[in-house]
Design a protein around this motif. Structure first.
Motif, PDB file in Angstrom:
ATOM      1  N   GLU A 188       0.799  -1.218   0.000  1.00  0.00           N
ATOM      2  CA  GLU A 188       0.000   0.000   0.000  1.00  0.00           C
ATOM      3  C   GLU A 188       0.837   1.275   0.000  1.00  0.00           C
ATOM      4  O   GLU A 188       0.294   2.379   0.009  1.00  0.00           O
ATOM      5  CB  GLU A 188      -0.934   0.004   1.213  1.00  0.00           C
ATOM      6  N   LYS A 189       2.150   1.146  -0.028  1.00  0.00           N
ATOM      7  CA  LYS A 189       3.012   2.318   0.039  1.00  0.00           C
ATOM      8  C   LYS A 189       3.527   2.750  -1.330  1.00  0.00           C
ATOM      9  O   LYS A 189       4.397   3.614  -1.439  1.00  0.00           O
ATOM     10  CB  LYS A 189       4.190   2.065   0.984  1.00  0.00           C
ATOM     11  N   ASP A 190       3.036   2.143  -2.399  1.00  0.00           N
ATOM     12  CA  ASP A 190       3.375   2.555  -3.755  1.00  0.00           C
ATOM     13  C   ASP A 190       4.881   2.552  -3.991  1.00  0.00           C
ATOM     14  O   ASP A 190       5.476   3.556  -4.412  1.00  0.00           O
ATOM     15  CB  ASP A 190       2.794   3.946  -4.057  1.00  0.00           C
ATOM     16  N   VAL A 191       5.514   1.418  -3.685  1.00  0.00           N
ATOM     17  CA  VAL A 191       6.945   1.258  -3.921  1.00  0.00           C
ATOM     18  C   VAL A 191       7.177   0.015  -4.776  1.00  0.00           C
ATOM     19  O   VAL A 191       6.316  -0.867  -4.878  1.00  0.00           O
ATOM     20  CB  VAL A 191       7.741   1.133  -2.595  1.00  0.00           C
ATOM     21  N   TRP A 192       8.337  -0.053  -5.396  1.00  0.00           N
ATOM     22  CA  TRP A 192       8.762  -1.218  -6.172  1.00  0.00           C
ATOM     23  C   TRP A 192       9.805  -1.961  -5.346  1.00  0.00           C
ATOM     24  O   TRP A 192      10.762  -1.348  -4.856  1.00  0.00           O
ATOM     25  CB  TRP A 192       9.365  -0.759  -7.499  1.00  0.00           C
ATOM     26  N   VAL A 193       9.614  -3.263  -5.160  1.00  0.00           N
ATOM     27  CA  VAL A 193      10.502  -4.034  -4.287  1.00  0.00           C
ATOM     28  C   VAL A 193      11.195  -5.148  -5.064  1.00  0.00           C
ATOM     29  O   VAL A 193      10.534  -5.974  -5.707  1.00  0.00           O
ATOM     30  CB  VAL A 193       9.733  -4.659  -3.094  1.00  0.00           C
ATOM     31  N   MET A 194      12.521  -5.167  -4.976  1.00  0.00           N
ATOM     32  CA  MET A 194      13.298  -6.291  -5.473  1.00  0.00           C
ATOM     33  C   MET A 194      13.541  -7.242  -4.301  1.00  0.00           C
ATOM     34  O   MET A 194      14.184  -6.884  -3.310  1.00  0.00           O
ATOM     35  CB  MET A 194      14.637  -5.825  -6.043  1.00  0.00           C
ATOM     36  N   ASN A 195      12.992  -8.449  -4.397  1.00  0.00           N
ATOM     37  CA  ASN A 195      13.182  -9.461  -3.361  1.00  0.00           C
ATOM     38  C   ASN A 195      14.385 -10.324  -3.711  1.00  0.00           C
ATOM     39  O   ASN A 195      14.461 -10.875  -4.811  1.00  0.00           O
ATOM     40  CB  ASN A 195      11.933 -10.343  -3.263  1.00  0.00           C
ATOM     41  N   VAL A 196      15.308 -10.457  -2.774  1.00  0.00           N
ATOM     42  CA  VAL A 196      16.517 -11.240  -3.012  1.00  0.00           C
ATOM     43  C   VAL A 196      16.533 -12.441  -2.071  1.00  0.00           C
ATOM     44  O   VAL A 196      16.525 -12.288  -0.846  1.00  0.00           O
ATOM     45  CB  VAL A 196      17.788 -10.390  -2.794  1.00  0.00           C
ATOM     46  N   ALA A 197      16.530 -13.629  -2.673  1.00  0.00           N
ATOM     47  CA  ALA A 197      16.630 -14.863  -1.889  1.00  0.00           C
ATOM     48  C   ALA A 197      18.093 -15.285  -1.840  1.00  0.00           C
ATOM     49  O   ALA A 197      18.716 -15.478  -2.887  1.00  0.00           O
ATOM     50  CB  ALA A 197      15.788 -15.960  -2.526  1.00  0.00           C
ATOM     51  N   PRO A 198      18.690 -15.404  -0.656  1.00  0.00           N
ATOM     52  CA  PRO A 198      20.074 -15.876  -0.561  1.00  0.00           C
ATOM     53  C   PRO A 198      20.212 -17.270  -1.175  1.00  0.00           C
ATOM     54  O   PRO A 198      19.254 -18.051  -1.202  1.00  0.00           O
ATOM     55  CB  PRO A 198      20.330 -15.895   0.950  1.00  0.00           C
ATOM     56  N   VAL A 199      21.408 -17.582  -1.655  1.00  0.00           N
ATOM     57  CA  VAL A 199      21.613 -18.827  -2.396  1.00  0.00           C
ATOM     58  C   VAL A 199      21.291 -20.075  -1.579  1.00  0.00           C
ATOM     59  O   VAL A 199      20.863 -21.087  -2.139  1.00  0.00           O
ATOM     60  CB  VAL A 199      23.068 -18.920  -2.923  1.00  0.00           C
ATOM     61  N   ASN A 200      21.478 -20.007  -0.254  1.00  0.00           N
ATOM     62  CA  ASN A 200      21.239 -21.199   0.560  1.00  0.00           C
ATOM     63  C   ASN A 200      19.757 -21.501   0.762  1.00  0.00           C
ATOM     64  O   ASN A 200      19.393 -22.568   1.250  1.00  0.00           O
ATOM     65  CB  ASN A 200      21.942 -21.073   1.918  1.00  0.00           C
ATOM     66  N   VAL A 201      18.879 -20.541   0.391  1.00  0.00           N
ATOM     67  CA  VAL A 201      17.429 -20.758   0.488  1.00  0.00           C
ATOM     68  C   VAL A 201      16.765 -20.357  -0.832  1.00  0.00           C
ATOM     69  O   VAL A 201      15.671 -19.779  -0.839  1.00  0.00           O
ATOM     70  CB  VAL A 201      16.818 -19.982   1.678  1.00  0.00           C
ATOM     71  N   SER A 202      17.406 -20.671  -1.922  1.00  0.00           N
ATOM     72  CA  SER A 202      16.925 -20.226  -3.240  1.00  0.00           C
ATOM     73  C   SER A 202      15.544 -20.794  -3.578  1.00  0.00           C
ATOM     74  O   SER A 202      14.795 -20.190  -4.356  1.00  0.00           O
ATOM     75  CB  SER A 202      17.924 -20.615  -4.329  1.00  0.00           C
ATOM     76  N   ALA A 203      15.175 -21.932  -2.991  1.00  0.00           N
ATOM     77  CA  ALA A 203      13.876 -22.548  -3.294  1.00  0.00           C
ATOM     78  C   ALA A 203      12.709 -21.654  -2.876  1.00  0.00           C
ATOM     79  O   ALA A 203      11.598 -21.790  -3.395  1.00  0.00           O
ATOM     80  CB  ALA A 203      13.759 -23.909  -2.612  1.00  0.00           C
ATOM     81  N   ARG A 204      12.961 -20.739  -1.961  1.00  0.00           N
ATOM     82  CA  ARG A 204      11.882 -19.859  -1.499  1.00  0.00           C
ATOM     83  C   ARG A 204      11.479 -18.852  -2.564  1.00  0.00           C
ATOM     84  O   ARG A 204      10.429 -18.216  -2.448  1.00  0.00           O
ATOM     85  CB  ARG A 204      12.323 -19.120  -0.234  1.00  0.00           C
TER      86      ARG A 204
END
Length: 226
Positions: free
Chosen positions: A90-106
């Motif tokens: 609801e804050k009108d932002v663009w988010v890049m989500n980064v999954a660390p390599v050890n939990v890449s399945a997420r």
């Protein structure tokens, strides 16, 4: 209704026939693929609620230094299930989500929620061209790289490179980590504004935590003009 195709990091995911809720319900609905990463729907919803509360608390801390539209591009450096990004919807932002390599399945859960993301090893540089970020959120990222023998100073320099002047960092980690990072804030010019609190303990708290929020100064701030 036509099938919606989301393309993230070179991958494609079809919404039709996947069992996913329509947008925007899919942002908070438990996706079917949770069982593939060993997370129950109850845990997913608890995570979503916790991050909603955490984001409210972050914004209370930053209230005096942020203005409308001053935060547009955000990076969650340890996205987990995407709860931080979902709480920012609801804050009108663009988010890049980064999954660390050890939990890449997420990362598949990030996609299922209709969010954008990628996998990255924070012991290495992150390709950001041509984008810089207004806000970086680092939850237990420094503790994670320390366990693998990587250098906190290198990560701080990398974060500084991708953080725009006047941008903010939120570092949530162990007190010892926060104390160590504070020693470098002046050299990085991240001391334009500082806030440090001991947050409430919740189900995601792995140990004692501190939250440090720092603002990067403008590059010419404090430099006299002849």
């Amino acid at each position: 209704m036509k099938a919606c195709i989301f393309r993230y990091s070179g991958k494609m995911h079809k919404e039709r026939g996947s069992g996913l809720a329509p947008w925007p319900q899919r942002l908070t609905a438990a996706p079917p693929r949770l069982e593939e990463i060993g997370v129950s729907p109850e845990e997913f919803h608890e995570d979503t609620n916790i991050w909603r509360f955490r984001v409210i608390e972050y914004w209370k801390q930053m209230m005096s230094v942020i203005q409308k539209n001053s935060i547009r591009n955000v990076m969650d450096m340890n996205s987990y299930l995407g709860g931080f990004a979902a709480a920012l919807n609801e804050k009108d932002v663009w988010v890049m989500n980064v999954a660390p390599v050890n939990v890449s399945a997420r990362l598949k859960i990030i996609y299922d929620r209709g969010l954008v993301g990628t996998v990255h090893d924070w012991c290495e540089a992150f390709s950001t061209y041509p984008r810089t970020y207004d806000l970086l959120h680092a939850w237990e990222v420094f503790s994670e790289i320390a366990e693998r023998g990587c250098n906190a100073e290198d990560l701080l320099i990398e974060m500084d490179r991708i953080l725009r002047p006047d941008g903010l960092v939120i570092i949530r980690d162990k007190p010892a980590v926060i104390n160590y990072i504070r020693k470098f804030l002046t050299a990085l010019k991240w001391d334009g504004w500082l806030s440090e609190v001991e947050p409430m303990v919740d189900a995601l708290s792995s140990s004692d935590e501190r939250v440090l929020i720092a603002r990067k100064k403008l590059w010419d701030e404090g430099i006299s003009v002849m």
